[in-house]
Scaffold this motif. Structure first.
Motif, PDB file in Angstrom:
ATOM      1  N   ILE A  94       0.826  -1.217  -0.126  1.00  0.00           N
ATOM      2  CA  ILE A  94       0.112   0.093   0.113  1.00  0.00           C
ATOM      3  C   ILE A  94       1.000   1.164  -0.031  1.00  0.00           C
ATOM      4  O   ILE A  94       1.513   1.553   0.994  1.00  0.00           O
ATOM      5  N   ASP A  99      -3.287   4.997   0.747  1.00  0.00           N
ATOM      6  CA  ASP A  99      -3.802   5.095   2.008  1.00  0.00           C
ATOM      7  C   ASP A  99      -4.524   6.155   2.571  1.00  0.00           C
ATOM      8  O   ASP A  99      -4.653   6.194   3.565  1.00  0.00           O
ATOM      9  N   HIS A 197     -10.337   1.215  -0.571  1.00  0.00           N
ATOM     10  CA  HIS A 197      -9.990   0.737   0.709  1.00  0.00           C
ATOM     11  C   HIS A 197     -11.035   1.116   1.727  1.00  0.00           C
ATOM     12  O   HIS A 197     -11.869   0.512   2.528  1.00  0.00           O
TER      13      HIS A 197
END
Length: 263
Positions: A94, A99, A197
């Motif tokens: 990641i 993120d 995510h």
């Protein structure tokens, strides 16, 4: 700097976890053997063979080299977290952009935060919120929980994201706009991976996810593939005059909401 690659760490993990006694002596294992000299090359030179004691040695040497325990190997973490565990933060799958998400809070929510700031030290930290925020995914999820966000609008275009609260909406849709969190879908400098995510994590919060995309095949595809999205904001004339949908070049002046888009 760690000497082992991610592929080599995975190879070592496979041997240690499964207690493999023999592997093909190819390039990666040749590099590992040259580095640690653990195991023995078969007489034919085609295999590298291990005794039970070698599994513990491989684990120990991999830990010293990389900082990672091959019994708990996990590359699906942010680089900052990997940097705390390993000598090589680039092991992390990641990336920093993946993120983070770009969000906006509705003016009503901002005003509520400002009015509560004096009584709540946690909210006081939020009193400096600007019109948009680039947050770590976990922080954005926590913000949803603390603010009891019920509606999340995912916007395809950055211009629309920047100006969404200046648009005109139908009376039925306006209360949703006034109390929502807005999420940029992501592109270029803002990775879509962070948005994916984030949507996956907030699925447990049962938010009402709404798409605000271009009314074209690509936009419809985006709306259809957003996780847990069942509604879409469209120009009001789409419902008033659906026969004009494929031929009209009208600008979006008044928007409304349609529900139950195919998922």
């Amino acid at each position: 700097m760690a000497s082992l690659s991610k592929q080599q760490l995975n190879l070592i993990a496979n041997v240690v976890v499964k207690q493999v006694a023999k592997v093909s002596y190819k390039r990666n294992w040749q590099s590992i053997f040259a580095l640690f000299e653990i195991g023995s090359v078969s007489p034919s030179g085609k295999h590298l063979e291990f005794l039970p004691k070698d599994w513990d040695l491989l684990r120990e040497m991999a830990l010293k080299d990389s900082g990672l325990d091959v019994l708990e190997l996990d590359f699906d973490v942010p680089r900052q977290q990997m940097a705390q565990q390993s000598a090589n933060e680039k092991y992390a799958n990641i990336s920093p952009d993946a993120d983070h998400v770009l969000i906006k809070l509705a003016p009503n929510i901002i005003q509520s935060l400002l009015s509560r700031a004096a009584a709540d030290p946690v909210v006081d930290m939020l009193s400096i919120l600007s019109s948009s925020l680039r947050l770590k995914v976990d922080a954005a999820v926590t913000l949803c929980q603390r603010l009891n966000i019920a509606q999340l609008i995912v916007v395809e275009n950055l211009d629309s994201f920047d100006n969404i609260f200046a648009y005109t909406f139908t009376p039925e849709l306006q209360p949703i706009i006034d109390n929502c969190m807005v999420l940029y879908r992501g592109s270029h400098d803002y990775s879509p991976a962070g948005r994916k995510h984030f949507l996956h994590l907030v699925a447990a919060l049962n938010l009402d996810v709404i798409a605000f995309t271009d009314l074209d095949p690509a936009g419809l595809m985006i709306a259809n593939t957003l996780e847990n999205c069942h509604s879409m904001i469209v120009p009001k004339w789409v419902l008033d005059a659906p026969n004009e949908l494929l031929t009209s070049n009208k600008l979006i002046r008044l928007a409304t909401l349609i529900n139950n888009i195919s998922n």
